[in-house]
Design a protein around this motif. Structure first.
Motif: not given
Length: 74
Positions: A8-36
């Protein structure tokens, strides 16, 4: 796709997404829009998913970043 982190830590999720994408690993963040639906209270964790053939590399990157405790062990 394999879930490797759930948080539920949005900062952690954003960091991990960036980390993986910078290593050319495809990443999907599911449930991103549940905040609505939840009203931004963080009740629903976001899930980070990667393709099965990238799981080992993604897990290794996360451990090397000092965030191994966040990994799912399912």
């Amino acid at each position: 796709m394999v879930e490797i982190v759930r948080s539920s830590d949005l900062v952690l999720v954003g960091f991990l997404q960036s980390l993986l994408e910078n290593a050319n690993i495809p990443v999907l963040v599911a449930d991103r829009h549940m905040s609505a639906l939840e009203g931004m209270i963080g009740a629903f964790p976001r899930r980070i998913l990667v393709p099965g053939d990238h799981v080992a590399q993604a897990r290794r990157l996360i451990v090397d970043a000092g965030l191994g405790a966040e990994l799912r062990h399912d």
